[in-house]
Scaffold this motif. Structure first.
Motif, PDB file in Angstrom:
ATOM      1  N   SER A 235       0.827  -1.197   0.000  1.00  0.00           N
ATOM      2  CA  SER A 235       0.000   0.000   0.000  1.00  0.00           C
ATOM      3  C   SER A 235       0.865   1.252   0.000  1.00  0.00           C
ATOM      4  CB  SER A 235      -0.916   0.015   1.232  1.00  0.00           C
ATOM      5  OG  SER A 235      -1.776  -1.101   1.235  1.00  0.00           O
ATOM      6  N   LEU A 236       0.309   2.328  -0.513  1.00  0.00           N
ATOM      7  CA  LEU A 236       1.005   3.612  -0.519  1.00  0.00           C
ATOM      8  C   LEU A 236       1.263   4.068   0.921  1.00  0.00           C
ATOM      9  CD1 LEU A 236       0.279   6.621  -2.795  1.00  0.00           C
ATOM     10  CD2 LEU A 236       0.239   6.988  -0.335  1.00  0.00           C
ATOM     11  N   SER A 237       2.470   4.547   1.166  1.00  0.00           N
ATOM     12  CA  SER A 237       2.804   5.144   2.463  1.00  0.00           C
ATOM     13  C   SER A 237       3.429   6.509   2.212  1.00  0.00           C
ATOM     14  CB  SER A 237       3.739   4.242   3.271  1.00  0.00           C
ATOM     15  OG  SER A 237       4.959   4.026   2.580  1.00  0.00           O
ATOM     16  N   ALA A 238       3.670   7.258   3.287  1.00  0.00           N
ATOM     17  CA  ALA A 238       4.175   8.620   3.149  1.00  0.00           C
ATOM     18  C   ALA A 238       5.217   8.894   4.225  1.00  0.00           C
ATOM     19  CB  ALA A 238       3.021   9.617   3.251  1.00  0.00           C
ATOM     20  N   LEU A 277      13.200   9.957  -1.081  1.00  0.00           N
ATOM     21  CA  LEU A 277      12.618   9.165   0.001  1.00  0.00           C
ATOM     22  C   LEU A 277      12.225   7.776  -0.481  1.00  0.00           C
ATOM     23  CD1 LEU A 277      10.477  12.054   1.469  1.00  0.00           C
ATOM     24  CD2 LEU A 277      12.410  10.968   2.635  1.00  0.00           C
ATOM     25  N   MET A 278      11.708   7.670  -1.685  1.00  0.00           N
ATOM     26  CA  MET A 278      11.358   6.354  -2.226  1.00  0.00           C
ATOM     27  C   MET A 278      12.604   5.529  -2.511  1.00  0.00           C
ATOM     28  SD  MET A 278       7.994   6.883  -4.671  1.00  0.00           S
ATOM     29  CE  MET A 278       8.565   8.352  -5.555  1.00  0.00           C
ATOM     30  N   GLN A 279      13.639   6.167  -3.055  1.00  0.00           N
ATOM     31  CA  GLN A 279      14.875   5.437  -3.348  1.00  0.00           C
ATOM     32  C   GLN A 279      15.528   4.890  -2.082  1.00  0.00           C
ATOM     33  OE1 GLN A 279      17.078   8.385  -5.575  1.00  0.00           O
ATOM     34  NE2 GLN A 279      16.285   7.674  -7.545  1.00  0.00           N
ATOM     35  N   LEU A 280      15.373   5.604  -0.972  1.00  0.00           N
ATOM     36  CA  LEU A 280      15.925   5.146   0.302  1.00  0.00           C
ATOM     37  C   LEU A 280      15.006   4.154   1.004  1.00  0.00           C
ATOM     38  CD1 LEU A 280      17.374   8.508   1.687  1.00  0.00           C
ATOM     39  CD2 LEU A 280      18.683   6.551   0.827  1.00  0.00           C
ATOM     40  N   GLY A 281      13.855   3.873   0.418  1.00  0.00           N
ATOM     41  CA  GLY A 281      12.919   2.931   1.005  1.00  0.00           C
ATOM     42  C   GLY A 281      12.146   3.474   2.182  1.00  0.00           C
ATOM     43  N   LEU A 282      12.043   4.800   2.267  1.00  0.00           N
ATOM     44  CA  LEU A 282      11.390   5.431   3.411  1.00  0.00           C
ATOM     45  C   LEU A 282       9.915   5.726   3.168  1.00  0.00           C
ATOM     46  CD1 LEU A 282      14.302   7.780   4.495  1.00  0.00           C
ATOM     47  CD2 LEU A 282      13.662   5.559   5.450  1.00  0.00           C
ATOM     48  N   MET A 283       9.445   5.433   1.977  1.00  0.00           N
ATOM     49  CA  MET A 283       8.008   5.404   1.730  1.00  0.00           C
ATOM     50  C   MET A 283       7.758   4.569   0.488  1.00  0.00           C
ATOM     51  SD  MET A 283       7.117   9.298   0.593  1.00  0.00           S
ATOM     52  CE  MET A 283       7.756  10.053  -0.902  1.00  0.00           C
ATOM     53  N   GLU A 284       6.532   4.118   0.343  1.00  0.00           N
ATOM     54  CA  GLU A 284       6.169   3.091  -0.633  1.00  0.00           C
ATOM     55  C   GLU A 284       5.092   3.617  -1.578  1.00  0.00           C
ATOM     56  OE1 GLU A 284       5.578   0.107  -2.857  1.00  0.00           O
ATOM     57  OE2 GLU A 284       6.901  -0.452  -1.196  1.00  0.00           O
ATOM     58  N   PRO A 285       5.306   3.567  -2.910  1.00  0.00           N
ATOM     59  CA  PRO A 285       4.259   4.007  -3.819  1.00  0.00           C
ATOM     60  C   PRO A 285       3.124   3.002  -3.989  1.00  0.00           C
ATOM     61  CG  PRO A 285       6.164   3.252  -5.059  1.00  0.00           C
ATOM     62  CD  PRO A 285       6.564   3.222  -3.608  1.00  0.00           C
ATOM     63  N   GLY A 286       3.336   1.766  -3.522  1.00  0.00           N
ATOM     64  CA  GLY A 286       2.311   0.753  -3.711  1.00  0.00           C
ATOM     65  C   GLY A 286       2.073   0.483  -5.180  1.00  0.00           C
ATOM     66  N   GLN A 287       0.817   0.495  -5.573  1.00  0.00           N
ATOM     67  CA  GLN A 287       0.465   0.241  -6.984  1.00  0.00           C
ATOM     68  C   GLN A 287       0.266   1.556  -7.764  1.00  0.00           C
ATOM     69  OE1 GLN A 287       0.350  -3.212  -7.622  1.00  0.00           O
ATOM     70  NE2 GLN A 287       1.049  -3.143  -5.500  1.00  0.00           N
ATOM     71  N   TRP A 288       0.665   2.689  -7.142  1.00  0.00           N
ATOM     72  CA  TRP A 288       0.396   4.003  -7.754  1.00  0.00           C
ATOM     73  C   TRP A 288       1.586   4.416  -8.603  1.00  0.00           C
ATOM     74  CZ3 TRP A 288       0.173   9.455  -5.242  1.00  0.00           C
ATOM     75  CH2 TRP A 288      -0.667  10.278  -5.978  1.00  0.00           C
ATOM     76  N   PHE A 289       1.474   4.288  -9.909  1.00  0.00           N
ATOM     77  CA  PHE A 289       2.593   4.594 -10.797  1.00  0.00           C
ATOM     78  C   PHE A 289       2.248   5.788 -11.682  1.00  0.00           C
ATOM     79  CE2 PHE A 289       4.842   0.983  -9.463  1.00  0.00           C
ATOM     80  CZ  PHE A 289       3.972  -0.073  -9.380  1.00  0.00           C
TER      81      PHE A 289
END
Length: 289
Positions: A235-238, A277-289
């Protein structure tokens, strides 16, 4: 609108609030209040409630925009966060709410190109009504130049050192798809941080519901809304990029004389970018591309 007290805000009709999403900014002091309020407005929040003691305010220009209400209250009192958030939950069921403190900045995947309305619409389409946020500590690179550790222009963050541990309930049962997350300054300087304050996860963005309550540990009383993912996919996280801990460590008498530099070999310049932040794995885009 300026509410002279929390009681006045509680008594006010919500009919004048309009549609969300809504943001609550709790000002513990005057540091970076304006930049925090402007940040959430730029993300697309329809209305911002600034909770601030007397003496902390915004420019007439920002107030004149009609999107910011000020609630006068002593914000250093225990339980203020839960009080304010739970009042708003009861007033605006079905609307999305974000809460943060001054010197904290919300980032979600692709937020440079997509607004908060688009993000929460996607999450609802995924049959979820909360977004887990991770508090990522920011700190100035030079504490001599910036004694309170706050500098937007020279902000740094930890690029590693984050980890998760199993979360259990009061009966010691493992909670499904829930973890306690740790890292940042709370981890590196844990001797100065009380154990209940060491977690970095916060349900910082969620859809209000009847009966929903924010608890003291920054979780909600609906356990599914505290999960990091749904059962069928990521799931998407922030992330909430925050100077709050650095500022506290430099302000509190027990730690301010023992810390002369927050930098270490894993420090990285903060780029104010969701991609970093995404590259460092600190939040997740989930299925949102």
């Amino acid at each position: 609108m300026i509410y002279p007290s929390l009681g006045a805000f509680r008594a006010a009709p919500s009919s004048g609030f309009g549609k969300g999403p809504f943001a609550i900014v709790i000002a513990e002091d005057a540091v970076e209040v304006t930049s925090t309020v402007m940040h959430v407005l730029q993300l697309g929040f329809a209305r911002v409630f600034l909770v601030a003691p007397e003496g902390v305010s915004l420019s007439d220009e920002i107030i004149a925009g009609g999107q910011v209400d000020i609630i006068r209250h002593r914000t250093r009192q225990p339980g203020v966060t839960q009080q304010v958030v739970n009042i708003l939950i009861a007033k605006v069921p079905e609307e999305w709410i974000h809460y943060c403190f001054n010197g904290e900045y919300l980032f979600f995947p692709f937020c440079e190109d997509r607004n908060i309305g688009e993000a929460v619409t996607f999450v609802m389409e995924e049959r979820r009504n909360s977004i887990l946020t991770y508090v990522i500590d920011l700190y100035a690179d030079d504490l001599t130049a910036y004694p309170d550790a706050v500098s937007l222009d020279t902000a740094h963050m930890d690029s590693s050192g984050y980890y998760a541990a199993t979360r259990r309930d009061q009966e010691d049962t493992v909670l499904e798809r829930q973890l306690n997350f740790y890292g940042g300054l709370r981890w590196r300087f844990e001797e100065h941080v009380p154990e209940p304050k060491r977690k970095i996860d916060r349900v910082g963005l969620f859809q209000a519901q009847h009966g929903l309550q924010l608890r003291d540990d920054n979780t909600l009383n609906d356990e599914e809304m505290n999960t990091y993912a749904c059962p069928w996919h990521h799931s998407l996280s922030a992330a909430l990029c925050s100077f709050r801990v650095a500022k506290a460590l430099r302000t509190n008498p027990g730690s301010r004389h023992e810390i002369t530099d927050f930098r270490w070999h894993k420090s990285a310049r903060f780029q104010w970018s969701s991609q970093q932040l995404m590259q460092l794995g600190l939040m997740e885009p989930g299925q949102w591309f």
